[in-house]
Design an enzyme around this catalytic site. Structure first.
Site, PDB file in Angstrom:
ATOM      1  N   TYR A 299      19.331   1.816  -8.275  1.00  0.00           N
ATOM      2  CA  TYR A 299      20.538   1.802  -7.843  1.00  0.00           C
ATOM      3  C   TYR A 299      20.553   1.986  -6.214  1.00  0.00           C
ATOM      4  O   TYR A 299      19.740   2.550  -5.760  1.00  0.00           O
ATOM      5  CB  TYR A 299      21.260   3.144  -8.555  1.00  0.00           C
ATOM      6  CG  TYR A 299      21.475   3.083  -9.981  1.00  0.00           C
ATOM      7  CD1 TYR A 299      22.661   2.300 -10.476  1.00  0.00           C
ATOM      8  CD2 TYR A 299      20.606   3.705 -10.749  1.00  0.00           C
ATOM      9  CE1 TYR A 299      22.857   2.593 -11.984  1.00  0.00           C
ATOM     10  CE2 TYR A 299      20.595   3.704 -12.175  1.00  0.00           C
ATOM     11  CZ  TYR A 299      21.795   3.124 -12.540  1.00  0.00           C
ATOM     12  OH  TYR A 299      22.014   3.241 -14.182  1.00  0.00           O
TER      13      TYR A 299
ATOM     14  N   ASP B  86      29.857   2.586 -15.014  1.00  0.00           N
ATOM     15  CA  ASP B  86      31.022   3.180 -14.724  1.00  0.00           C
ATOM     16  C   ASP B  86      32.012   1.867 -14.292  1.00  0.00           C
ATOM     17  O   ASP B  86      31.348   1.104 -13.549  1.00  0.00           O
ATOM     18  CB  ASP B  86      30.960   4.203 -13.513  1.00  0.00           C
ATOM     19  CG  ASP B  86      30.364   5.400 -14.174  1.00  0.00           C
ATOM     20  OD1 ASP B  86      30.457   5.553 -15.189  1.00  0.00           O
ATOM     21  OD2 ASP B  86      29.686   6.069 -13.297  1.00  0.00           O
TER      22      ASP B  86
ATOM     23  N   TYR C  35      22.486  10.198 -14.210  1.00  0.00           N
ATOM     24  CA  TYR C  35      23.780  10.032 -13.883  1.00  0.00           C
ATOM     25  C   TYR C  35      23.762  10.286 -12.419  1.00  0.00           C
ATOM     26  O   TYR C  35      23.545  11.234 -11.816  1.00  0.00           O
ATOM     27  CB  TYR C  35      24.644  11.066 -14.416  1.00  0.00           C
ATOM     28  CG  TYR C  35      24.972  10.887 -16.030  1.00  0.00           C
ATOM     29  CD1 TYR C  35      26.067   9.916 -16.087  1.00  0.00           C
ATOM     30  CD2 TYR C  35      24.060  11.493 -16.963  1.00  0.00           C
ATOM     31  CE1 TYR C  35      26.286   9.627 -17.663  1.00  0.00           C
ATOM     32  CE2 TYR C  35      24.457  11.101 -18.337  1.00  0.00           C
ATOM     33  CZ  TYR C  35      25.320  10.593 -18.530  1.00  0.00           C
ATOM     34  OH  TYR C  35      25.855  10.049 -19.910  1.00  0.00           O
TER      35      TYR C  35
ATOM     36  N   LEU D 261      28.613   1.992  -6.081  1.00  0.00           N
ATOM     37  CA  LEU D 261      27.479   2.184  -6.891  1.00  0.00           C
ATOM     38  C   LEU D 261      27.179   0.674  -7.349  1.00  0.00           C
ATOM     39  O   LEU D 261      27.812  -0.069  -7.761  1.00  0.00           O
ATOM     40  CB  LEU D 261      27.703   2.849  -8.009  1.00  0.00           C
ATOM     41  CG  LEU D 261      26.336   3.246  -8.982  1.00  0.00           C
ATOM     42  CD1 LEU D 261      25.285   3.898  -8.182  1.00  0.00           C
ATOM     43  CD2 LEU D 261      26.825   4.294 -10.018  1.00  0.00           C
TER      44      LEU D 261
ATOM     45  N   HIS E 197      25.832  -4.042 -25.220  1.00  0.00           N
ATOM     46  CA  HIS E 197      25.098  -3.895 -24.035  1.00  0.00           C
ATOM     47  C   HIS E 197      24.130  -2.735 -24.101  1.00  0.00           C
ATOM     48  O   HIS E 197      23.927  -2.088 -25.416  1.00  0.00           O
ATOM     49  CB  HIS E 197      26.231  -3.544 -22.854  1.00  0.00           C
ATOM     50  CG  HIS E 197      26.883  -2.283 -23.033  1.00  0.00           C
ATOM     51  ND1 HIS E 197      26.663  -1.240 -22.996  1.00  0.00           N
ATOM     52  CD2 HIS E 197      28.326  -2.182 -23.287  1.00  0.00           C
ATOM     53  CE1 HIS E 197      27.436  -0.212 -23.047  1.00  0.00           C
ATOM     54  NE2 HIS E 197      28.691  -0.857 -23.630  1.00  0.00           N
TER      55      HIS E 197
END
EC number: 5.4.99.25
Length: 314
Positions: free
Chosen positions: A76, A48, A179, A200, A43
């Protein structure tokens, strides 16, 4: 006597997986690898377990070019729970502090603005970055905190979606190495109430088309459909793949005539017209533009091989 290692298919391409919630990126990768019976898979930047969304999975020779996606920007959608801080900065962790939510709309707008543009970010202890050869989350699970250096990141766009009660929803377009959990944790501290991620979703990676994302359930359905039709599953699965050079789609293309490409594929730099003056390039050969690898313009203006596609016998 050990069994001979079972070799998978030499299938090359990139699957845009819509990773489900609660599954690690590596588990998702292994499931896709088994479904495709691929000889290799990797990947391009973990999500997460709590997160869902686009996880490009490279199969076969495409794994050689996954590094170029690691450098790409991401988009995101995140929902933060205000008033609570956790040890992992998301809902999978333990609540370590609770504070009242008392900020004004003006204070929220001002705090959000500090996260736009070029900023420095100190990674969470619950990350896969390494310190002295060991992943940070391994230290964190032992209750050990180690020094981390701030890293430069860019938030190209941060959109306010809604603030209702103790929930704050944002959309964040950011550079590699960002992050989102850390942004939310830092934002909670700026607002004085603490915050952690409860939702998320990665909406996009680089320029990949969102409509090409597929779920594990859909892949399994195609396998069952192939069995019912008595056809190889590959006939239904392989058309879902993006080209193996798609991770490097931001780089210019240099097409070599077959008389030159044979030298390039043997590891030799070659001269050709129409090449840029510097930088990395995607290299194709012949009239059909078959992708054969990545090259870089050397000091003499030649196209020097950097990563080559290996062609396996059928």
């Amino acid at each position: 006597m050990s069994r001979p290692r079972r070799r998978g298919r030499d299938i090359n391409g990139v699957l845009l997986l819509d990773k489900p919630q609660g599954m690690s990126s590596n588990d998702a990768l292994q499931k896709v690898k088994r479904i495709y019976n691929a000889n290799r898979a990797g990947h391009t930047g973990a999500l997460d377990p709590l997160a869902t969304g686009m996880l490009p999975i490279c199969l076969g020779e495409a794994t050689k070019f996954s590094q170029y996606l690691l450098d790409s920007d991401k988009l995101y959608r995140v929902i933060a729970r205000l008033g609570q801080r956790t040890d992992t900065s998301d809902a999978d962790g333990q609540i370590v502090e609770e504070r009242p939510v008392t900020f004004s709309a003006e204070q929220l707008a001002a705090a959000l603005d500090t996260f736009r543009g070029d900023i420095e970010q100190i990674p969470s202890m619950y990350s896969a970055l390494k310190y002295q050869g060991k992943k940070l989350y391994e230290y964190a699970r032992q209750g050990i905190e180690v020094p981390r250096e701030a890293r430069p990141i860019t938030v190209y766009e941060l959109l306010f979606i809604r603030h209702e009660g103790n929930e704050l929803e944002l959309e964040i377009h950011c550079s590699k190495g960002t992050y989102i959990r850390t942004i939310i944790d830092d934002l909670g501290e700026k607002l004085g109430c603490g915050a952690h991620v409860i939702y998320l979703r990665r909406l996009a990676v680089s320029k990949y088309p969102v409509e090409r994302m597929v779920t594990l359930e859909h892949l399994r359905e195609l396998v069952e459909q192939a069995e019912q039709q008595d056809i190889p599953a590959a006939e239904l699965l392989d058309p879902l793949l993006m080209p193996m050079d798609s991770p490097a789609s931001d780089y210019p293309v240099v097409n070599l005539p077959l008389t030159s490409s044979v030298y390039f594929k043997n590891g030799n730099p070659v001269r050709t017209s129409g090449a840029p003056l510097e930088g990395l390039v995607r290299v194709t050969e012949g009239e059909n533009g078959k992708f054969i690898g990545m090259g870089e313009i050397d000091d003499e203006g030649r196209v020097a091989p950097r990563r080559l596609v290996v062609e396996y016998p059928a």
